[in-house]
Design an enzyme around this catalytic site. Structure first.
Site, PDB file in Angstrom:
ATOM      1  CE1 TYR A 214     -22.096  33.040 -60.096  1.00 43.83           C
ATOM      2  CE2 TYR A 214     -23.057  32.119 -62.086  1.00 43.83           C
ATOM      3  CZ  TYR A 214     -22.346  33.113 -61.452  1.00 43.83           C
ATOM      4  OH  TYR A 214     -21.891  34.195 -62.179  1.00 43.83           O
TER       5      TYR A 214
ATOM      6  CB  SER B 236     -25.058  34.626 -64.348  1.00 44.04           C
ATOM      7  OG  SER B 236     -24.564  33.582 -65.170  1.00 44.04           O
TER       8      SER B 236
ATOM      9  CB  ILE C 139     -17.147  37.586 -68.946  1.00 40.79           C
ATOM     10  CG1 ILE C 139     -18.636  37.856 -69.272  1.00 40.79           C
ATOM     11  CG2 ILE C 139     -16.302  38.850 -69.133  1.00 40.79           C
ATOM     12  CD1 ILE C 139     -18.972  38.258 -70.686  1.00 40.79           C
TER      13      ILE C 139
ATOM     14  CB  ALA D 245     -30.631  29.137 -56.748  1.00 42.82           C
ATOM     15  CB  SER D 246     -27.192  33.251 -56.102  1.00 42.31           C
ATOM     16  OG  SER D 246     -26.260  33.209 -57.168  1.00 42.31           O
ATOM     17  CE  LYS D 247     -24.287  35.969 -60.298  1.00 43.00           C
ATOM     18  NZ  LYS D 247     -23.866  37.329 -59.903  1.00 43.00           N
TER      19      LYS D 247
ATOM     20  CB  VAL E 236     -21.299  42.551 -50.857  1.00 39.11           C
ATOM     21  CG1 VAL E 236     -20.398  43.544 -51.563  1.00 39.11           C
ATOM     22  CG2 VAL E 236     -21.132  41.158 -51.424  1.00 39.11           C
TER      23      VAL E 236
HETATM   24  P1  NAP Z   1     -14.085  37.937 -60.266  1.00 35.45           P
HETATM   25  O1  NAP Z   1     -12.977  38.223 -61.250  1.00 35.45           O
HETATM   26  O2  NAP Z   1     -13.950  36.769 -59.364  1.00 35.45           O
HETATM   27  O3  NAP Z   1     -14.350  39.264 -59.422  1.00 35.45           O
HETATM   28  C1  NAP Z   1     -15.288  39.303 -58.388  1.00 35.45           C
HETATM   29  C2  NAP Z   1     -14.810  40.267 -57.339  1.00 35.45           C
HETATM   30  O4  NAP Z   1     -15.757  40.254 -56.260  1.00 35.45           O
HETATM   31  C3  NAP Z   1     -13.458  39.852 -56.750  1.00 35.45           C
HETATM   32  O5  NAP Z   1     -12.622  40.965 -56.598  1.00 35.45           O
HETATM   33  C4  NAP Z   1     -13.872  39.274 -55.390  1.00 35.45           C
HETATM   34  O6  NAP Z   1     -12.854  39.331 -54.418  1.00 35.45           O
HETATM   35  C5  NAP Z   1     -15.040  40.172 -55.033  1.00 35.45           C
HETATM   36  N1  NAP Z   1     -15.814  39.581 -53.951  1.00 35.45           N
HETATM   37  C6  NAP Z   1     -16.067  38.267 -53.759  1.00 35.45           C
HETATM   38  N2  NAP Z   1     -16.776  38.107 -52.638  1.00 35.45           N
HETATM   39  C7  NAP Z   1     -16.973  39.342 -52.107  1.00 35.45           C
HETATM   40  C8  NAP Z   1     -17.619  39.812 -50.951  1.00 35.45           C
HETATM   41  N3  NAP Z   1     -18.198  38.985 -50.096  1.00 35.45           N
HETATM   42  N4  NAP Z   1     -17.617  41.142 -50.706  1.00 35.45           N
HETATM   43  C9  NAP Z   1     -17.004  41.995 -51.551  1.00 35.45           C
HETATM   44  N5  NAP Z   1     -16.361  41.601 -52.669  1.00 35.45           N
HETATM   45  C10 NAP Z   1     -16.363  40.283 -52.946  1.00 35.45           C
HETATM   46  O7  NAP Z   1     -15.461  37.732 -61.035  1.00 35.45           O
HETATM   47  P2  NAP Z   1     -16.038  38.369 -62.373  1.00 35.45           P
HETATM   48  O8  NAP Z   1     -15.978  37.328 -63.411  1.00 35.45           O
HETATM   49  O9  NAP Z   1     -15.471  39.715 -62.637  1.00 35.45           O
HETATM   50  O10 NAP Z   1     -17.567  38.468 -61.940  1.00 35.45           O
HETATM   51  C11 NAP Z   1     -18.204  39.684 -61.603  1.00 35.45           C
HETATM   52  C12 NAP Z   1     -19.706  39.430 -61.556  1.00 35.45           C
HETATM   53  O11 NAP Z   1     -20.140  38.959 -62.836  1.00 35.45           O
HETATM   54  C13 NAP Z   1     -20.114  38.355 -60.572  1.00 35.45           C
HETATM   55  O12 NAP Z   1     -21.342  38.708 -59.961  1.00 35.45           O
HETATM   56  C14 NAP Z   1     -20.302  37.139 -61.426  1.00 35.45           C
HETATM   57  O13 NAP Z   1     -21.192  36.212 -60.856  1.00 35.45           O
HETATM   58  C15 NAP Z   1     -20.862  37.757 -62.676  1.00 35.45           C
HETATM   59  N6  NAP Z   1     -20.702  36.950 -63.878  1.00 35.45           N
HETATM   60  C16 NAP Z   1     -19.471  36.588 -64.316  1.00 35.45           C
HETATM   61  C17 NAP Z   1     -19.363  35.820 -65.468  1.00 35.45           C
HETATM   62  C18 NAP Z   1     -18.039  35.376 -66.025  1.00 35.45           C
HETATM   63  O14 NAP Z   1     -18.049  34.557 -66.945  1.00 35.45           O
HETATM   64  N7  NAP Z   1     -16.911  35.867 -65.538  1.00 35.45           N
HETATM   65  C19 NAP Z   1     -20.526  35.430 -66.132  1.00 35.45           C
HETATM   66  C20 NAP Z   1     -21.754  35.817 -65.660  1.00 35.45           C
HETATM   67  C21 NAP Z   1     -21.837  36.589 -64.516  1.00 35.45           C
HETATM   68  P3  NAP Z   1     -11.947  38.009 -54.189  1.00 35.45           P
HETATM   69  O15 NAP Z   1     -11.261  37.742 -55.497  1.00 35.45           O
HETATM   70  O16 NAP Z   1     -11.059  38.385 -53.087  1.00 35.45           O
HETATM   71  O17 NAP Z   1     -12.931  36.902 -53.836  1.00 35.45           O
END
Ligand code: NAP
Length: 246
Positions: free
Chosen positions: A154, A141, A187, A156-158, A63
């Protein structure tokens, strides 16, 4: 919810929150375009959706790469003629106190989490404007709102995603397009599973509901933002955090 005929793109759809969003959209009969950096994991999610008779297509793309986003969207438009929903979910962390944070950890987090949202939104927006319809949901986030030691990059990005969401919402509101953000707290996904038990327990103490959220609890709210029922909601940031930030 009936989403038959809706074409949706979900980035970062191979696991965690993105996978839950993809499964829940497919369950309500939307066509789901899965996007993730790794093809093999994408195929597993696609198989799950096909096994439930859902309509799904998987594409690998990074992405953070503008050209990859535009080429992928062009291909989807050629195959499906429109894109109704975009869920910018792909995200990464590269944590460290600023004192020790490397430049590459800053750059990669901003490139995936913030530029990735720009890349895909920019790629879909023209066709959404011509269709006079579109829904964009960006996954921000809670730390984009409250900050977190060890996550300057992180957070700053969010926070950037939140500013982007509100600005784009204002640009396209009159064209039938809504743009909203979700700000999850902690999560249970691979992003949080690497934390030590001690750190997890400390976080749980801080959460009024005394537990982490589940990916599906986020997915159901994303689906609401995409639905007809949410047609008068734009530029909003909704927390899903067990009361961690009120
Ligand atoms: P996750 O389990 O790590 O899943 C993220 C997915 O994005 C993974 O499949 C990853 O692939 C893929 N990805 C990473 N870099 C990428 C790129 N450059 N291009 C395309 N795909 C890419 O994370 P998640 O917890 O489900 O998080 C999903 C979203 O929620 C994120 O934006 C995260 O910041 C946000 N969020 C999560 C939490 C939490 O507590 N989990 C809290 C707040 C916000 P790889 O595994 O191969 O890197």
């Amino acid at each position: 919810m009936i989403l038959t005929g809706r074409v949706s793109i979900v980035t970062g759809a191979s696991q965690g929150i993105g996978e839950a969003i993809a499964l829940s959209l497919a369950e309500d009969k939307a066509t789901v375009i899965l996007v993730d950096i790794q093809k093999n994991k994408l195929d597993e999610v696609a198989e799950k959706i096909r096994a439930r008779k859902g309509s799904v297509f998987g594409y690998s793309a990074d992405v953070s790469q503008f050209d990859q986003a535009s080429e992928l969207v062009e291909r989807v438009l050629k195959d499906h003629q429109k894109i109704d929903y975009l869920v910018n979910n792909a995200g990464i962390t590269r944590d460290g106190l600023l004192l020790r944070l490397k430049e590459e950890d800053w750059d990669s987090v901003i490139a995936v989490n913030l530029k990735g949202v720009f890349n895909f939104s920019k790629a879909v927006i023209r066709s959404m404007i011509s269709n006079r319809f579109g829904r964009i949901v960006n996954i921000a986030s809670v730390v984009g709102l409250m900050g977190n030691a060890g996550q300057t990059n992180y957070s700053a990005s969010k926070a950037g995603v939140i500013g982007f969401t509100k600005s784009l919402a204002r640009e396209v509101a009159a064209r039938g397009i809504t743009v909203n953000a979700i700000a999850p707290g902690y999560i249970a996904t691979s992003m949080t599973e690497d934390l030590s038990e001690a750190v997890k327990n400390a976080f749980v103490e801080f959460i009024p509901m005394k537990r982490f959220g589940t990916p599906d609890e986020v997915a159901q709210v994303v689906k609401f933002f995409l639905s007809e029922e949410a047609s008068y909601i734009t530029g909003q940031v909704l927390g899903i955090n067990g009361g961690m930030l009120m």
